[in-house]
Design a protein around this motif. Structure first.
Motif, PDB file in Angstrom:
ATOM      1  N   MET A 220      -2.704  -0.836  -6.928  1.00  0.00           N
ATOM      2  CA  MET A 220      -3.671  -0.404  -5.913  1.00  0.00           C
ATOM      3  C   MET A 220      -4.924  -1.267  -5.907  1.00  0.00           C
TER       4      MET A 220
ATOM      5  N   MET B 180      -4.836  -3.844   2.242  1.00  0.00           N
ATOM      6  CA  MET B 180      -4.509  -2.877   3.286  1.00  0.00           C
ATOM      7  C   MET B 180      -5.674  -2.706   4.251  1.00  0.00           C
TER       8      MET B 180
ATOM      9  N   MET C  30      -5.219  -2.135  -2.169  1.00  0.00           N
ATOM     10  CA  MET C  30      -6.259  -1.445  -1.400  1.00  0.00           C
ATOM     11  C   MET C  30      -7.075  -2.403  -0.520  1.00  0.00           C
TER      12      MET C  30
ATOM     13  N   TYR D 244       0.832  -1.202   0.000  1.00  0.00           N
ATOM     14  CA  TYR D 244       0.000   0.000   0.000  1.00  0.00           C
ATOM     15  C   TYR D 244       0.874   1.263   0.000  1.00  0.00           C
TER      16      TYR D 244
END
Lengths: 380, 642
Positions: A116, A123, A120, A79
């Motif tokens: 991402m 995370m 994402m 992340y």
């Protein structure tokens, strides 16, 4: 583990053990579609599709072999690295098609926004795991901030499509973590009213010169084209008109493999990437489209089952979110190609040509397999 | 919000949410299925017909690009039709084999093959790519007779761009080139994709770039019936393309030729402006290049030659290169003195031949000085000491504050792309320019160099010409423009590019007149007298010399300095003095003293403009050499400056 003698059979068993047969079977069906359609739409790309799928399946296998704990331990570095790269892209990135998405790292160009899409949900799942038992409003606010930063960085590239996908990926984790309906319902209502207003007043809003403030000019064109594709048959409306003609003319049984006139007379744009579904619908008809829908539904079902039975909070959230990402890709792509959603540049998962997206999606499948296997291990 | 819950409750809620998500997914997929059913079953007949109709294809009709004409209607850029041989890669099995076979019928040299490879990389598979352009009739006939052997290869009639004057004014006109991926992205960004469907060329530089929207025209559409192979068999309907607008310039191509020829083989730039309108009469940058090389894709050899040349022919020196203005800055400084009240026209100073500041001596060119010098005399003899003192009195903020509204240090807004800002030095500029604190500090001695046009300040020839135009037109700052009319070719409507005064400066007419009178005397009895000897009109002027290389402590002798390190030669001039119709700035790179090489060029251009005659004798480069040794040499007197 006890000392084991070398044996090819045992090696093979060890290699396929992490693979969930149901997920893998569904992936095989979808990749089968990919090869069949590529043979029709763009045969010269078969070889590189083979390479891409090889790399993607290897990525899936690697992810499946790792334990969910190992995967989650990668959440923070992935992340943080992703956010740093996104900042670097905004500062030094290469501009292509009016958007700065690529970062040249010498050997190759990378697109950090793709990272991402996996980083994402990892995370946020990891974060909620850390706060397990204490998840209140404060935790949701922090999660919202963790979500907002990369989404904003991708949005200013500008890349609306990817930022929506990353936002969705993060939102699903927050949703599954138990965000109050009192917060979800109003947002959903505002979105519905907003979309309704655009559809209702589309004619006035789409006049040239009307500035939409938050959306860039090209994004405005995309929405306006959706409302009335016939306005500009040579330009922006071309894609949607041609792809709905392709789908509609396919009928129930389709025109037959490699027999699509739309596809082969080169009326279909981007027919090997975002618009590959129209090739399918033209050549294999409603039947082919429904089989595809069913394959996706089974994939989602398997994902939800894995999520519901996952052994920990983080793995539950992760599995649920990844499954919903598959859903979002599939729904948005087929929706835009068939003319019920704006053209936002989302590929058809596992089928559209494009190495990065395929690897990302297969990593997602690998993570699901890893979570599934950890449940089996936990029990037995 | 969330209360304390047991893990089981948590799990239960999670599973309920998964159920909700599953239902949403199911509903959405149901929606898709319904949509497919609607398209493929309910409306199948309709779309089936549409797909059949799709054998009726839409073919774009590429508009003819507008022409570019000079102020007298002389064509500077036009189109001509020629045949090209084009290959559609997706329809050809083996490209190399096909090209080899084609080369037996028409000439295809290594350059054609290289260009084809390059274009192939930039194009999409189903677009046709030219392998040969400008086929002659015999070649067309030979190919057509053997066409059956070459599926996917076709002869096309296409329009080509031609610049009949070749190298003349190429920096102004610019050129077009094939649309590459970067252009494609710009087109997409502008939302112009439909209008460029079918176009394969786009403006790349100069007016061809800045007026691309006007020149390009509007693409038409032809509905054609295509057979199963995709070939058009019958035209059904047709919306014709709209030809692009023509551009009529303020530029006079004959004057431009005179200007470019006057440079001979020397490097430099010239900008001539009509001070009454801001219209550009001539804008030259030497050396120049042939824009015709770029139209079909420039060959690597030609490109390397242009790009690697130490003379930088692709550089538009007139608008992009900034040079210290040297003594041409003095008339503007004089105007600052009068306007701010630091000097009156009659006030004289005693020039001992140097100006002392902070223990250093800033030297004049004339050993022993010019004696008593007033404002008029200071311009005529180009007295440095007068301006050292003046600069010190005005201060750097005072100088920058006066010069900025004249356009020094900011883009003029001319309608050709690639203009540089130049540098109007000030303490604020220096803080932004340098990183280290000791470099960021402004020193008083630096102000004094700025006073005679040396030091940090650097302006483009365009900025200097436009500032001069402002002095001679009574203080109006125009946005200079090259295009006078945009002519709609369909309606014949001529849209005038209006002279655009950006601002009127509050400078007293008496002050302007004092400076102009002195500039007229420069050409009568001062540093410009030799170049303007015998002119049947009255012209104002000012020489200048921009220092390239600082020779610390040694005397500057032109012959001993390598050519590239010699000073740049400046001349600014306007005429006729009574009612000026031309204001110009000439820069000759490494030309030495301004009167020596730049002033004769200005003379030839003004002669042609006012008298319609060329000076037959070419400028004698050595004519002013003797003067240069003895006369003003602004740049090299600051022996004491750091």
């Amino acid at each position: 583990m006890t000392e084991q003698r070398f044996s090819p059979l045992r090696l093979l068993v060890a290699a396929i053990r992490p693979i969930d047969p149901i997920l893998f079977g569904l992936l095989a069906v979808l990749l089968g579609y990919a090869f069949g359609l590529m043979h029709s739409a763009s045969p010269e790309r078969i070889a590189s599709l083979l390479v891409n799928s090889g790399v993607a399946v290897a990525a899936m296998w690697l992810a499946a072999r790792l334990s969910p704990q190992r995967l989650l331990s990668l959440a923070l570095p992935l992340y943080a690295g992703g956010v740093l790269l996104l900042v670097a892209v905004d500062l030094f990135g290469e501009t292509s098609k009016g958007a700065t998405r690529w970062l040249d790292i010498g050997i190759t160009r990378i697109q950090p926004s793709e990272i991402m899409k996996i980083a994402m949900p990892l995370m946020l799942a990891w974060y909620f795991q850390q706060r397990e038992g204490h998840i209140r409003l404060r935790e949701f606010v922090v999660a919202g901030a963790l979500l907002a930063v990369p989404v904003a960085l991708i949005l200013i590239q500008p890349d609306l499509g990817t930022s929506l996908l990353v936002a969705a990926a993060g939102f699903y984790v927050i949703f599954f973590a138990g965000l109050s309906w009192k917060l979800i319902v109003p947002v959903a209502l505002v979105s519905i009213v907003g979309i309704g207003a655009i559809v209702g007043f589309g004619d006035q809003l789409c006049q040239p010169g009307v500035d939409w403030q938050v959306l860039r000019e090209y994004q405005k064109h995309r929405v306006c084209t959706l409302l009335d594709p016939t306005q500009d048959p040579l330009g922006r409306g071309f894609h949607i008109i041609q792809s709905t003609i392709a789908i509609g003319s396919g009928g129930v049984l389709g025109k037959g493999w490699t027999e699509g006139t739309q596809t082969h007379l080169a009326f279909l744009p981007e027919r090997h990437t975002d618009f590959i579904f129209s090739v399918l619908a033209e050549e294999f008809g409603l039947l082919g489209a429904l089989v595809l829908l069913a394959s996706y539904l089974l994939l989602l079902l398997r994902g939800f089952v894995i999520a519901a039975q996952a052994p920990s909070l983080a793995t539950r959230l992760l599995a649920g979110s990844i499954t919903m990402i598959f859903f979002t890709y599939a729904f948005v792509n087929m929706g835009m190609v068939s003319g019920i959603l704006p053209v936002v540049g989302v590929p058809l998962p596992f089928i559209s040509y494009g190495g990065t997206a395929l690897v990302t999606l297969c990593l997602g499948v690998g993570i699901l397999m890893s979570i599934q296997r950890s449940r089996v291990l936990a029990r037995g | 919000m969330t209360e304390f819950r047991t893990p089981d409750e948590e799990l239960g809620r999670f599973r309920r949410r998964v159920l909700v998500a599953g239902i949403v997914a199911l509903v959405c997929f149901g929606l898709l299925a319904a949509r497919f059913y609607y398209l493929q079953v309910v409306r199948h007949e309709y779309f089936h017909t549409r797909a059949e109709d799709n054998r009726i294809g839409l073919v774009p009709i590429v508009p003819t690009r507008g022409a570019i004409l000079d102020r007298n209607g002389v064509t500077l850029a036009r189109n001509f039709a020629a045949y090209t041989l084009e290959i559609t890669p997706s329809q050809v099995a083996d490209l190399d084999e096909t090209i080899d076979a084609l080369s037996e019928i028409v000439t295809i040299d290594a350059r054609d093959r290289r260009r084809f490879r390059k274009l192939l990389e930039e194009s999409r598979n189903f677009e046709s790519v030219p392998i040969r352009t400008r086929l002659d009739d015999a070649e067309v006939a030979r190919f057509v007779a053997r066409r059956y052997r070459f599926p996917g290869v076709e002869v096309q009639a296409r329009l080509f761009r031609d610049y009949p004057h070749g190298e003349v004014a190429s920096h102004v006109i610019g050129y077009i080139g094939r649309i590459n991926l970067r252009d494609q992205e710009r087109i997409e960004e502008r939302g112009d994709t439909a209008n460029y469907r079918g176009s394969d060329h786009i403006g790349k530089s100069g007016l061809e770039l800045s007026y691309e929207a006007e020149l390009h025209g509007v693409t038409g559409v032809e509905q054609v019936e295509v057979n199963a192979g995709g070939r058009a068999v019958r035209v059904i309907s047709r919306t014709p393309a709209t030809t692009g607008s023509d551009l009529e310039l303020t530029l006079d191509i004959e004057l431009q030729k005179v200007a470019e020829a006057a440079f001979g083989g020397r490097r430099g730039a010239l900008v001539a402006i009509d001070p009454r309108t801001g219209g550009v009469l001539a804008l030259a940058s030497k050396p120049t290049f042939d824009p015709n090389l770029f139209v079909d894709g420039i060959s690597t050899a030609d490109w390397n030659e242009l790009n690697d040349s130490p003379d930088h022919p692709l550089l538009n020196r007139a608008i992009f290169s900034a040079y210290p203005p040297g003594s041409t800055f003095k008339p503007f400084m004089a105007l600052a003195a009068l306007t701010t009240g630091k000097r009156t026209a009659n006030q004289a100073i005693a020039d001992p031949g140097y100006f002392s500041f902070a223990g250093r001596r800033f030297m004049d060119d004339k050993v022993g000085g010019h004696g008593m010098v007033d404002l008029h005399e200071s311009i005529v003899v180009s007295c440095n000491t007068y301006y050292y003192q003046l600069a010190n009195d005005l201060g750097i903020e005072g100088i920058a504050g006066f010069m900025a509204p004249l356009g020094f240090g900011s883009r003029t807004g001319i309608d050709i792309p690639g203009e540089a800002e130049g540098v109007l030095p000030s303490p604020a500029w220096k803080r932004g320019r340098f990183k280290k604190p000791e470099q960021q500090r402004w020193y008083g001695g630096e102000t004094i160099s700025v006073g005679i046009g040396q030091g940090y300040n650097a302006y483009t020839p365009l900025q200097l010409a436009n500032a001069l135009a402002t002095i001679v037109n009574g203080g109006k700052v125009f946005r200079p423009h090259v295009v006078r009319h945009v002519i709609d070719t369909a309606s014949g409507e001529r849209r005038a590019v209006q002279p655009e005064p950006i601002r009127q400066l509050a400078i007293k007419p008496a002050h302007l007149a004092a400076v102009r009178d002195a500039m007229v005397d420069v050409n009568k009895s001062g540093t410009g007298a030799r170049a303007f000897a015998g002119a049947p009109y009255s012209a104002g002027g000012k020489t200048g010399t921009a220092q390239v290389y600082s020779l610390k402590g040694s005397k500057y002798v032109a012959g001993r300095v390598r050519e590239r390190l010699r000073d740049h030669s400046w001349f600014i001039a306007y005429a006729p003095a009574e009612n000026p119709t031309i204001a110009l700035a000439v820069l000759v790179e490494n030309g030495g003293f301004g009167a020596q090489s730049a002033a004769p060029i200005a003379r030839q251009v003004i002669d042609y403009h006012l008298l319609g005659a060329r000076l037959e004798a070419p400028a004698d480069e050595d004519a002013g050499a003797a003067d240069a040794e003895a006369d003003s040499h602004a740049g090299h007197d600051e022996e004491a400056t750091p």
